[in-house]
Design a protein around this motif. Structure first.
Motif, short mmCIF file in Angstrom:
data_model
loop_
_atom_site.label_atom_id
_atom_site.label_comp_id
_atom_site.label_asym_id
_atom_site.label_seq_id
_atom_site.Cartn_x
_atom_site.Cartn_y
_atom_site.Cartn_z
N SER A 2 0.87 -1.17 0.00
CA SER A 2 0.00 0.00 0.00
C SER A 2 0.91 1.23 0.00
O SER A 2 1.99 1.17 -0.60
CB SER A 2 -0.94 -0.04 1.21
OG SER A 2 -2.00 0.88 1.08
N HIS A 3 0.55 2.28 0.70
CA HIS A 3 1.34 3.51 0.66
C HIS A 3 1.66 4.03 2.05
O HIS A 3 0.98 3.68 3.02
CB HIS A 3 0.59 4.59 -0.13
CG HIS A 3 -0.74 4.95 0.48
ND1 HIS A 3 -0.90 6.01 1.34
CD2 HIS A 3 -1.98 4.39 0.36
CE1 HIS A 3 -2.18 6.08 1.71
NE2 HIS A 3 -2.86 5.11 1.14
N LEU A 4 2.69 4.87 2.16
CA LEU A 4 3.10 5.41 3.45
C LEU A 4 2.93 6.93 3.53
O LEU A 4 3.19 7.52 4.57
CB LEU A 4 4.57 5.04 3.74
CG LEU A 4 4.83 3.54 3.99
CD1 LEU A 4 6.33 3.27 4.09
CD2 LEU A 4 4.12 3.07 5.25
N GLY B 87 -10.39 5.89 -4.19
CA GLY B 87 -9.38 5.34 -5.09
C GLY B 87 -8.24 4.75 -4.27
O GLY B 87 -8.05 5.11 -3.11
N HIS B 88 -7.49 3.83 -4.85
CA HIS B 88 -6.37 3.20 -4.14
C HIS B 88 -5.30 2.81 -5.16
O HIS B 88 -5.58 2.74 -6.36
CB HIS B 88 -6.84 1.93 -3.41
CG HIS B 88 -7.79 2.19 -2.28
ND1 HIS B 88 -7.39 2.76 -1.10
CD2 HIS B 88 -9.11 1.97 -2.16
CE1 HIS B 88 -8.44 2.87 -0.30
NE2 HIS B 88 -9.50 2.40 -0.93
N ASP B 89 -4.10 2.48 -4.66
CA ASP B 89 -3.07 1.95 -5.57
C ASP B 89 -3.59 0.70 -6.28
O ASP B 89 -3.25 0.46 -7.44
CB ASP B 89 -1.79 1.62 -4.78
CG ASP B 89 -1.11 2.88 -4.26
OD1 ASP B 89 -0.83 3.77 -5.08
OD2 ASP B 89 -0.86 2.97 -3.05
N ALA C 45 3.37 8.52 -2.80
CA ALA C 45 2.42 9.60 -3.10
C ALA C 45 1.07 9.12 -3.61
O ALA C 45 0.59 9.58 -4.64
CB ALA C 45 3.04 10.57 -4.11
N GLU C 46 0.43 8.24 -2.84
CA GLU C 46 -0.90 7.77 -3.25
C GLU C 46 -1.94 8.89 -3.12
O GLU C 46 -2.79 9.06 -3.99
CB GLU C 46 -1.32 6.58 -2.37
CG GLU C 46 -2.57 5.85 -2.87
CD GLU C 46 -3.88 6.44 -2.40
OE1 GLU C 46 -4.92 6.20 -3.02
OE2 GLU C 46 -3.88 7.19 -1.39
N GLU C 47 -1.84 9.65 -2.04
CA GLU C 47 -2.88 10.65 -1.76
C GLU C 47 -2.88 11.80 -2.76
O GLU C 47 -3.90 12.48 -2.92
CB GLU C 47 -2.70 11.21 -0.34
CG GLU C 47 -2.78 10.16 0.77
CD GLU C 47 -4.18 9.61 0.98
OE1 GLU C 47 -5.11 10.05 0.29
OE2 GLU C 47 -4.33 8.71 1.83
N THR C 48 -1.78 12.03 -3.41
CA THR C 48 -1.69 13.14 -4.36
C THR C 48 -1.54 12.61 -5.79
O THR C 48 -0.97 13.26 -6.65
CB THR C 48 -0.50 14.06 -4.03
OG1 THR C 48 0.64 13.25 -3.77
CG2 THR C 48 -0.80 14.91 -2.83
N PHE D 110 -3.84 4.65 10.07
CA PHE D 110 -4.03 3.36 9.41
C PHE D 110 -4.06 3.43 7.88
O PHE D 110 -3.64 2.49 7.21
CB PHE D 110 -5.33 2.72 9.92
CG PHE D 110 -5.34 2.56 11.41
CD1 PHE D 110 -4.83 1.42 12.00
CD2 PHE D 110 -5.81 3.58 12.23
CE1 PHE D 110 -4.81 1.28 13.38
CE2 PHE D 110 -5.79 3.45 13.61
CZ PHE D 110 -5.29 2.30 14.19
N ASP D 111 -4.58 4.52 7.33
CA ASP D 111 -4.71 4.68 5.89
C ASP D 111 -3.35 4.48 5.22
O ASP D 111 -2.44 5.28 5.41
CB ASP D 111 -5.27 6.08 5.59
CG ASP D 111 -5.42 6.35 4.11
OD1 ASP D 111 -5.13 5.47 3.28
OD2 ASP D 111 -5.84 7.48 3.77
N GLY D 112 -3.22 3.43 4.44
CA GLY D 112 -1.97 3.16 3.73
C GLY D 112 -0.97 2.40 4.57
O GLY D 112 -0.58 1.28 4.22
N ALA D 113 -0.59 2.97 5.70
CA ALA D 113 0.45 2.38 6.55
C ALA D 113 0.10 0.96 6.97
O ALA D 113 0.96 0.07 7.02
CB ALA D 113 0.70 3.25 7.77
N LEU E 116 -4.23 -4.60 1.53
CA LEU E 116 -5.04 -4.52 2.75
C LEU E 116 -5.17 -3.05 3.11
O LEU E 116 -4.17 -2.33 3.09
CB LEU E 116 -4.32 -5.30 3.87
CG LEU E 116 -4.86 -5.15 5.29
CD1 LEU E 116 -6.27 -5.67 5.41
CD2 LEU E 116 -3.95 -5.90 6.26
N HIS E 117 -6.39 -2.61 3.43
CA HIS E 117 -6.60 -1.18 3.68
C HIS E 117 -7.73 -1.00 4.68
O HIS E 117 -8.65 -1.81 4.72
CB HIS E 117 -6.95 -0.48 2.36
CG HIS E 117 -6.63 0.97 2.33
ND1 HIS E 117 -7.41 1.92 2.94
CD2 HIS E 117 -5.60 1.65 1.76
CE1 HIS E 117 -6.87 3.12 2.74
NE2 HIS E 117 -5.77 2.99 2.04
N ILE E 118 -7.65 0.04 5.48
CA ILE E 118 -8.78 0.39 6.34
C ILE E 118 -9.94 0.83 5.45
O ILE E 118 -9.74 1.47 4.42
CB ILE E 118 -8.38 1.48 7.37
CG1 ILE E 118 -9.53 1.77 8.34
CG2 ILE E 118 -7.88 2.75 6.68
CD1 ILE E 118 -9.13 2.62 9.53
#
Ligand code: ZN
Length: 326
Positions: free
Chosen positions: A64-66, A270-272, A103-106, A75-78, A124-126
């Motif tokens: 996922s993303h950091l 949206g997600h990776d 840079a998932e959020e942007t 939790f989002d990404g991490a 896996l994501h919240i």
């Protein structure tokens, strides 16, 4: 559990603000790289800055993303990265890779610039929504990531004196915009959603009848036909559109086998995983229940230790099955 301590540790970086390609995101990647090495993984960074921890000829990726939104949650990404590292560490001999996308959020920016694609991807994501909490279930299987259409609608009226112009003689652009905003809400039938989240009023003065109003529309639906219908019903011209993508292939089947009774959800965010699925990679997403009513992108974002433990177990088993066949 180690993963929970690691979430806490990541959250201390930037105090919940780790923008894409910032020093804070760099620091989070450095920390994760150390955990990957500790798990016996070979660490590599690609040209976009995405971080990989790999064992063998890994065709199955998890991650996922950091990065985070400003003042985001823990939790989002991490969660997807630390649980991915945990799962891969448990499966000592399996050829697997953990990835932390940039840079998932942007964007997502990092996952869009991959030089190579895996044979399968699991994220896996919240949940970032209230559905699992409402039905009292810890985990959900994502069936699709909703498509999005965005655009602006402009209402033209006439600026007049707010005191001297009779009500019957006005062309009030904001009144028209208000009707439209209610119309947008009525057009969105479950599981589709639509919002007007931004509005500009001219001249924006208390004693002038509004002459011009611009509203921003965001419409989302789980399948392309549904998104087309929604856009048509609202009656706006999208300036930007992202097609919905279905979760599919072996990763999606495996989650279905492991969680036959779990709720099936459409991700409105949206997600990776969306980027990889759109690129043709068989992709699945596992959602963990959000507590606190599903709030996200804020410090109140929460999942329980117990749910995270359960999700990590399911993720581990899914990866074991996928690595065995890929
Ligand atoms: Zn995320």
């Amino acid at each position: 559990m180690r993963a929970l301590d690691r979430l806490d540790e990541l959250y201390t970086i930037g105090g919940g603000t780790r923008r894409g390609y910032s020093p804070e995101e760099d620091a989070a990647h450095e920390l994760a790289a150390g955990w990957m090495r500790e798990a016996g993984l070979e660490v590599r960074v690609d040209e976009a800055g995405n971080l990989f921890g790999r064992r063998g000829d890994a065709r199955v990726w998890v991650g996922s993303h950091l990065d985070s939104v400003p003042n985001g949650g823990k939790f989002d990404g991490a969660l997807g990265v630390v649980a991915g590292i945990e799962a891969v560490a448990r499966l000592r001999d399996a050829p697997l890779a953990v990835v932390a996308f940039r840079a998932e959020e942007t964007g997502p920016m990092g996952s869009k610039r991959l030089a190579e694609l895996p044979g399968a991807f699991v994220e896996l994501h919240i949940e970032q929504g209230p559905v699992l909490e409402r039905v009292g279930e810890p985990l959900g299987v994502v069936t699709a990531i909703a498509g999005q259409a965005r655009g602006q609608v402009v209402f033209e009226g006439r600026a007049d004196h707010a005191g001297t112009t009779p009500m019957t003689a006005r062309a009030d652009a904001l009144v028209e915009a208000a009707r439209f905003i209610l119309h947008v809400r009525e057009c969105a039938r479950e599981p589709a959603v639509a919002s007007v989240g931004a509005i500009e009023v001219e001249p924006n003065a208390a004693n002038v009848v509004p002459s011009r109003v611009r509203v921003a529309v965001d419409a989302r639906a789980p399948d392309a036909a549904g998104l087309d219908d929604l856009v048509r019903a609202i009656g706006f011209e999208p300036s930007w559109r992202l097609d919905p993508v279905a979760m599919s292939g072996r990763p999606f089947e495996v989650l279905g086998e492991l969680l036959p009774e779990a709720p099936r959800l459409v991700s409105g965010a949206g997600h990776d995983a969306m980027v990889l699925a759109a690129a043709g990679v068989p992709t699945a997403m596992l959602f963990v229940r959000s507590l606190n009513g599903g709030v996200s992108h804020c410090p109140e974002e929460l999942s329980s230790d117990e749910d995270i433990g359960l999700a990590t177990d399911v993720l581990t088993e899914a990866l074991a099955r996928l690595a065995a066949v890929e």
